[in-house]
Design a protein around this motif. Sequence first.
Motif: not given
Length: 130
Positions: A113-123
């Motif tokens: 599952k590939i995510v961007k670093a910024k999407d791992l922890l909103p806020f």
Amino acid sequence: MEKLYQKAIEAYLNSYSPYSHFGVGAALLMKDGMIISGTNIENASYGLSNCAERTALFSAYTLGYKKEDIVKMLIVANTPGPVSPCGACRQVISELVGPEVPIVLSNLAKVEKIVKAKDLLPFAFSNEDL
Ligand code: THU
């Protein structure tokens, strides 16, 4: 990517996790082609344990690399699906890895599952909150 998996799995196999018996391996691909890996290292005083992701990132910074040098991060564990990084690691990733950098959450069977670093922890909490 094959080499990145090789290094992450090698790190996973070196996991020191006698308490949880849950090994994790992480590997960072750097701009200069270097791969820096990390594993989780536990302690009888449980709270002192360090996750694979943080071990890899702290090693990279120790070697003089900065967030701009990180191209990709891979994380593996012996899980049925892609491993999910813990909250503490998400916080550390939010500061030490560029926001657009792909984080490949995976497992030993390479289910990704590939995510961007910024999407791992909103806020996320950041230096702007200080
Ligand atoms: N762990 C990691 O190394 N990374 C994660 O993203 C999740 C959890 C470790 C911490 C502990 O050594 C073991 O896995 C069980 O929680």
